[in-house]
Design a protein around this motif. Structure first.
Motif, PDB file in Angstrom:
ATOM      1  N   UNK A 164       0.760  -1.025   0.006  1.00 16.51           N
ATOM      2  CA  UNK A 164       0.136   0.048  -0.097  1.00 16.51           C
ATOM      3  C   UNK A 164       0.897   1.165  -0.011  1.00 16.51           C
ATOM      4  N   UNK A 165       1.951   1.142   0.317  1.00 15.68           N
ATOM      5  CA  UNK A 165       3.051   2.164   0.372  1.00 15.68           C
ATOM      6  C   UNK A 165       4.101   1.952  -0.831  1.00 15.68           C
ATOM      7  N   UNK A 166       4.889   3.217  -0.693  1.00 14.35           N
ATOM      8  CA  UNK A 166       6.053   3.211  -1.662  1.00 14.35           C
ATOM      9  C   UNK A 166       7.228   2.515  -0.751  1.00 14.35           C
ATOM     10  N   UNK A 167       7.472   1.223  -0.956  1.00 12.86           N
ATOM     11  CA  UNK A 167       8.595   0.714  -0.037  1.00 12.86           C
ATOM     12  C   UNK A 167       9.865   0.672  -0.746  1.00 12.86           C
ATOM     13  N   UNK A 168      10.615   1.282   0.070  1.00 11.82           N
ATOM     14  CA  UNK A 168      12.103   1.558  -0.448  1.00 11.82           C
ATOM     15  C   UNK A 168      13.105   0.925   0.641  1.00 11.82           C
ATOM     16  N   UNK A 169      13.734  -0.226   0.309  1.00  8.09           N
ATOM     17  CA  UNK A 169      14.374  -0.976   1.197  1.00  8.09           C
ATOM     18  C   UNK A 169      15.673  -0.290   1.746  1.00  8.09           C
ATOM     19  N   UNK A 170      16.005   0.163   3.026  1.00 11.42           N
ATOM     20  CA  UNK A 170      16.985   0.702   3.019  1.00 11.42           C
ATOM     21  C   UNK A 170      17.903  -0.089   4.353  1.00 11.42           C
ATOM     22  N   UNK A 171      19.180  -0.265   4.209  1.00  7.97           N
ATOM     23  CA  UNK A 171      20.030   0.394   3.361  1.00  7.97           C
ATOM     24  C   UNK A 171      19.989  -0.247   2.155  1.00  7.97           C
ATOM     25  N   UNK A 172      19.460  -1.376   1.813  1.00 14.68           N
ATOM     26  CA  UNK A 172      19.740  -2.122   0.578  1.00 14.68           C
ATOM     27  C   UNK A 172      18.630  -3.285   0.439  1.00 14.68           C
ATOM     28  N   UNK A 173      19.106  -4.107   1.325  1.00 17.36           N
ATOM     29  CA  UNK A 173      18.278  -5.451   1.505  1.00 17.36           C
ATOM     30  C   UNK A 173      18.618  -6.223   2.754  1.00 17.36           C
TER      31      UNK A 173
END
Length: 188
Positions: A164-173
């Motif tokens: 439902x949200x814009x998901x940006x994995x931080x710091x990478x995976x």
């Protein structure tokens, strides 16, 4: 950020007062022993009921699964049992029956037998009632609990976070198997 500021922000986001705010302030770290803590035994039918209420509030769309897919009803029962005071627990439990009775009064059907459109119409009316009740009496309404726990449960679930949200994995995976050498710094 201070807790009070956070609670005010949550209240603003959900459009009402935070139910069980004291429980959230003290978190689940109360000094009660397990013998003193009131634990409600939710029936599977009640959890299914809560899932349907949550699904009506946040339904499945083309772009994301709804609250039922995130199993919000189960999370509601955990939060009510672990974090709410006895008075709020009782209001929540009574709210299940009140909501079902309101559906019978409005549509001559149990909530679980009502169509999605009928459920939406009912919850829209109950939400207005809850806002009026809170404004007049300065007390919280049971539906406000359902609404707030639905939003909290859904948007803190994996489905809510990633679909439902814009998901940006931080710091990478995420990698659960990373070699550790003595003297390496801990992960933050």
């Amino acid at each position: 950020m201070e807790r009070r500021t956070l609670l005010k922000m949550i209240a603003l986001l959900t459009g009402g007062a935070v139910i069980g705010g004291n429980a959230l302030l003290t978190s689940c770290n109360s000094n009660k022993t397990s013998d003193q803590k009131n634990t409600l035994a939710f029936e599977p039918e009640q959890v299914a009921f809560l899932d349907e209420v949550a699904e009506t509030i946040l339904p499945t769309t083309q772009n994301s699964p709804g609250a039922k897919a995130a199993k919000v009803g189960s999370l509601m029962t955990v939060i009510v049992n672990d974090c709410y005071e006895s008075m709020d627990q009782q209001a929540f439990l009574e709210g299940i029956n009140k909501l079902d009775e309101a559906c019978k009064k409005m549509h001559k059907l149990d909530f679980m037998k009502a169509s999605p459109e009928q459920r939406f119409e009912l919850l829209t009316a109950i939400n207005k009632e809850a806002k009026d009740f809170t404004a007049k009496k300065g007390e919280s309404h049971y539906f406000t609990m359902f609404h707030q726990l639905t939003l909290l449960g859904y948007f803190s679930s994996q489905i809510g976070y990633t679909k439902a949200r814009r998901y940006n994995v931080a710091p990478g995976w995420y990698s659960g198997d990373v070699p550790y050498k003595k003297g390496d710094k801990a992960w933050a």
